[in-house]
Write a protein that holds these residues in place. Structure first.
Motif, PDB file in Angstrom:
ATOM      1  N   MET A   5       0.837  -1.179   0.000  1.00 41.95           N
ATOM      2  CA  MET A   5       0.000   0.000   0.000  1.00 41.95           C
ATOM      3  C   MET A   5       0.883   1.244   0.000  1.00 41.95           C
ATOM      4  O   MET A   5       1.803   1.376   0.783  1.00 41.95           O
ATOM      5  N   SER A   6       0.580   2.167  -0.884  1.00 46.45           N
ATOM      6  CA  SER A   6       1.345   3.394  -1.016  1.00 46.45           C
ATOM      7  C   SER A   6       0.789   4.468  -0.092  1.00 46.45           C
ATOM      8  O   SER A   6      -0.413   4.628   0.037  1.00 46.45           O
ATOM      9  N   THR A   7       1.671   5.242   0.531  1.00 39.34           N
ATOM     10  CA  THR A   7       1.243   6.330   1.408  1.00 39.34           C
ATOM     11  C   THR A   7       1.622   7.687   0.842  1.00 39.34           C
ATOM     12  O   THR A   7       1.639   8.667   1.560  1.00 39.34           O
ATOM     13  N   ASP A   8       1.954   7.726  -0.442  1.00 36.05           N
ATOM     14  CA  ASP A   8       2.323   8.997  -1.063  1.00 36.05           C
ATOM     15  C   ASP A   8       1.103   9.890  -1.213  1.00 36.05           C
ATOM     16  O   ASP A   8      -0.012   9.412  -1.426  1.00 36.05           O
ATOM     17  N   LEU A   9       1.328  11.183  -1.096  1.00 34.75           N
ATOM     18  CA  LEU A   9       0.243  12.150  -1.222  1.00 34.75           C
ATOM     19  C   LEU A   9       0.769  13.381  -1.943  1.00 34.75           C
ATOM     20  O   LEU A   9       1.835  13.900  -1.606  1.00 34.75           O
ATOM     21  N   ASN A  10       0.041  13.834  -2.939  1.00 35.03           N
ATOM     22  CA  ASN A  10       0.412  15.022  -3.696  1.00 35.03           C
ATOM     23  C   ASN A  10      -0.818  15.908  -3.771  1.00 35.03           C
ATOM     24  O   ASN A  10      -1.660  15.751  -4.653  1.00 35.03           O
ATOM     25  N   CYS A  11      -0.934  16.830  -2.835  1.00 37.35           N
ATOM     26  CA  CYS A  11      -2.097  17.715  -2.764  1.00 37.35           C
ATOM     27  C   CYS A  11      -1.644  19.085  -2.270  1.00 37.35           C
ATOM     28  O   CYS A  11      -0.877  19.189  -1.320  1.00 37.35           O
ATOM     29  N   VAL A  12      -2.132  20.131  -2.940  1.00 39.81           N
ATOM     30  CA  VAL A  12      -1.763  21.484  -2.550  1.00 39.81           C
ATOM     31  C   VAL A  12      -3.008  22.355  -2.601  1.00 39.81           C
ATOM     32  O   VAL A  12      -3.876  22.172  -3.452  1.00 39.81           O
ATOM     33  N   VAL A  13      -3.114  23.284  -1.646  1.00 41.51           N
ATOM     34  CA  VAL A  13      -4.189  24.268  -1.623  1.00 41.51           C
ATOM     35  C   VAL A  13      -3.541  25.633  -1.438  1.00 41.51           C
ATOM     36  O   VAL A  13      -2.765  25.838  -0.509  1.00 41.51           O
ATOM     37  N   LEU A  14      -3.855  26.557  -2.352  1.00 39.25           N
ATOM     38  CA  LEU A  14      -3.294  27.906  -2.296  1.00 39.25           C
ATOM     39  C   LEU A  14      -4.396  28.938  -2.486  1.00 39.25           C
ATOM     40  O   LEU A  14      -5.341  28.706  -3.238  1.00 39.25           O
ATOM     41  N   VAL A  15      -4.251  30.074  -1.819  1.00 36.21           N
ATOM     42  CA  VAL A  15      -5.125  31.221  -2.037  1.00 36.21           C
ATOM     43  C   VAL A  15      -4.226  32.376  -2.437  1.00 36.21           C
ATOM     44  O   VAL A  15      -3.267  32.694  -1.729  1.00 36.21           O
ATOM     45  N   GLY A  16      -4.523  32.972  -3.577  1.00 36.36           N
ATOM     46  CA  GLY A  16      -3.705  34.077  -4.057  1.00 36.36           C
ATOM     47  C   GLY A  16      -4.443  34.887  -5.094  1.00 36.36           C
ATOM     48  O   GLY A  16      -5.638  34.683  -5.343  1.00 36.36           O
ATOM     49  N   ARG A  17      -3.736  35.809  -5.710  1.00 37.30           N
ATOM     50  CA  ARG A  17      -4.325  36.678  -6.735  1.00 37.30           C
ATOM     51  C   ARG A  17      -3.674  36.389  -8.070  1.00 37.30           C
ATOM     52  O   ARG A  17      -2.467  36.147  -8.167  1.00 37.30           O
ATOM     53  N   LEU A  18      -4.510  36.440  -9.123  1.00 38.81           N
ATOM     54  CA  LEU A  18      -4.011  36.199 -10.467  1.00 38.81           C
ATOM     55  C   LEU A  18      -3.079  37.324 -10.901  1.00 38.81           C
ATOM     56  O   LEU A  18      -3.387  38.496 -10.727  1.00 38.81           O
ATOM     57  N   THR A  19      -1.953  36.963 -11.493  1.00 43.89           N
ATOM     58  CA  THR A  19      -0.976  37.954 -11.940  1.00 43.89           C
ATOM     59  C   THR A  19      -1.222  38.389 -13.382  1.00 43.89           C
ATOM     60  O   THR A  19      -0.627  39.354 -13.844  1.00 43.89           O
ATOM     61  N   ARG A  20      -2.089  37.665 -14.088  1.00 40.41           N
ATOM     62  CA  ARG A  20      -2.444  37.989 -15.472  1.00 40.41           C
ATOM     63  C   ARG A  20      -3.762  37.302 -15.794  1.00 40.41           C
ATOM     64  O   ARG A  20      -4.196  36.415 -15.077  1.00 40.41           O
ATOM     65  N   ASP A  21      -4.391  37.725 -16.870  1.00 42.84           N
ATOM     66  CA  ASP A  21      -5.604  37.052 -17.327  1.00 42.84           C
ATOM     67  C   ASP A  21      -5.260  35.628 -17.759  1.00 42.84           C
ATOM     68  O   ASP A  21      -4.172  35.380 -18.311  1.00 42.84           O
ATOM     69  N   ALA A  22      -6.183  34.704 -17.524  1.00 42.11           N
ATOM     70  CA  ALA A  22      -5.976  33.318 -17.940  1.00 42.11           C
ATOM     71  C   ALA A  22      -5.915  33.237 -19.463  1.00 42.11           C
ATOM     72  O   ALA A  22      -6.621  33.956 -20.165  1.00 42.11           O
ATOM     73  N   GLU A  23      -5.054  32.372 -19.965  1.00 45.09           N
ATOM     74  CA  GLU A  23      -4.924  32.140 -21.405  1.00 45.09           C
ATOM     75  C   GLU A  23      -5.500  30.764 -21.709  1.00 45.09           C
ATOM     76  O   GLU A  23      -5.134  29.783 -21.072  1.00 45.09           O
ATOM     77  N   LEU A  24      -6.389  30.696 -22.667  1.00 41.33           N
ATOM     78  CA  LEU A  24      -7.039  29.444 -23.026  1.00 41.33           C
ATOM     79  C   LEU A  24      -6.428  28.888 -24.306  1.00 41.33           C
ATOM     80  O   LEU A  24      -6.347  29.591 -25.317  1.00 41.33           O
ATOM     81  N   THR A  25      -5.960  27.646 -24.249  1.00 42.08           N
ATOM     82  CA  THR A  25      -5.442  26.958 -25.429  1.00 42.08           C
ATOM     83  C   THR A  25      -6.144  25.597 -25.522  1.00 42.08           C
ATOM     84  O   THR A  25      -6.834  25.189 -24.595  1.00 42.08           O
ATOM     85  N   TYR A  26      -5.948  24.939 -26.640  1.00 48.36           N
ATOM     86  CA  TYR A  26      -6.570  23.631 -26.856  1.00 48.36           C
ATOM     87  C   TYR A  26      -5.502  22.605 -27.225  1.00 48.36           C
ATOM     88  O   TYR A  26      -4.595  22.899 -27.995  1.00 48.36           O
ATOM     89  N   LEU A  27      -5.636  21.404 -26.652  1.00 45.91           N
ATOM     90  CA  LEU A  27      -4.749  20.303 -26.985  1.00 45.91           C
ATOM     91  C   LEU A  27      -5.161  19.726 -28.334  1.00 45.91           C
ATOM     92  O   LEU A  27      -6.244  20.028 -28.848  1.00 45.91           O
ATOM     93  N   GLN A  28      -4.319  18.878 -28.911  1.00 47.84           N
ATOM     94  CA  GLN A  28      -4.651  18.246 -30.190  1.00 47.84           C
ATOM     95  C   GLN A  28      -5.930  17.418 -30.076  1.00 47.84           C
ATOM     96  O   GLN A  28      -6.663  17.263 -31.045  1.00 47.84           O
ATOM     97  N   SER A  29      -6.210  16.923 -28.880  1.00 49.24           N
ATOM     98  CA  SER A  29      -7.418  16.131 -28.654  1.00 49.24           C
ATOM     99  C   SER A  29      -8.673  16.992 -28.631  1.00 49.24           C
ATOM    100  O   SER A  29      -9.782  16.474 -28.607  1.00 49.24           O
ATOM    101  N   GLY A  30      -8.494  18.321 -28.591  1.00 46.42           N
ATOM    102  CA  GLY A  30      -9.627  19.240 -28.535  1.00 46.42           C
ATOM    103  C   GLY A  30      -9.968  19.691 -27.130  1.00 46.42           C
ATOM    104  O   GLY A  30     -10.828  20.543 -26.932  1.00 46.42           O
ATOM    105  N   SER A  31      -9.313  19.142 -26.121  1.00 44.40           N
ATOM    106  CA  SER A  31      -9.557  19.514 -24.725  1.00 44.40           C
ATOM    107  C   SER A  31      -8.954  20.887 -24.423  1.00 44.40           C
ATOM    108  O   SER A  31      -7.838  21.193 -24.838  1.00 44.40           O
TER     109      SER A  31
END
Length: 155
Positions: A1-27
């Motif tokens: 049984m693995s006990t590894d954990l990778n979880c982060v929670v942050l509260v902050g302010r955006l430094t720029r507008d979000a940029e939207l791109t698309y993968l080749q899969s369309g996602s």
């Protein structure tokens, strides 16, 4: 049984507008960056330091939230850390980013959402269907008109 954990929670302010791109899969992928302030005591003085983090949000949530993810907006991010490593001209490089599972928009009307009397929070998280969870509750403070509560509460 693995006990590894990778979880982060942050509260902050955006430094720029979000940029939207698309993968080749369309996602869709929203790329954003947040600044998180941290105060610490150094000798007898409090010192403020700023840390910057790159965040990626995938799928329908990225498309739906892009319009709200503008520079200066305060957000909470919950996700996992991902480390990219590469080598260029014999030199090794590394970069850590956050892959977001959940983003909450924080703040009141002055931050671009909700009402001024309370902190409106919009919670969007991917579901198995790929559609985001719609904002919970209503925007009225203390649950609205109190239609479900008696006028006299005996405690």
């Amino acid at each position: 049984m693995s006990t590894d954990l990778n979880c982060v929670v942050l509260v902050g302010r955006l430094t720029r507008d979000a940029e939207l791109t698309y993968l080749q899969s369309g996602s869709a992928v929203a790329h954003l960056s947040i600044a998180v302030n941290r105060n610490r005591k150094e000798n007898d003085q409090w010192v403020s330091e700023v840390n910057y983090f790159d965040v990626s949000l995938f799928g329908k949530s990225a498309e739906n939230l892009k319009q709200y993810l503008t520079k200066g907006k305060q957000i909470a991010v919950q996700g996992a850390l991902k480390q990219d490593r590469w080598e260029k001209d014999g030199q090794k490089f590394s970069k850590v980013q956050i892959i977001a599972n959940n983003i909450e928009l924080l703040g009141g009307r002055q931050d671009g959402g909700g009402n001024s009397s309370g902190g409106y929070q919009a919670r969007f998280a991917p579901q198995q269907s790929g559609e985001p969870v719609q904002p919970e509750g209503n925007n009225e403070p203390f649950g609205g008109d109190n239609g479900d509560f008696p006028e006299y509460i005996p405690f």
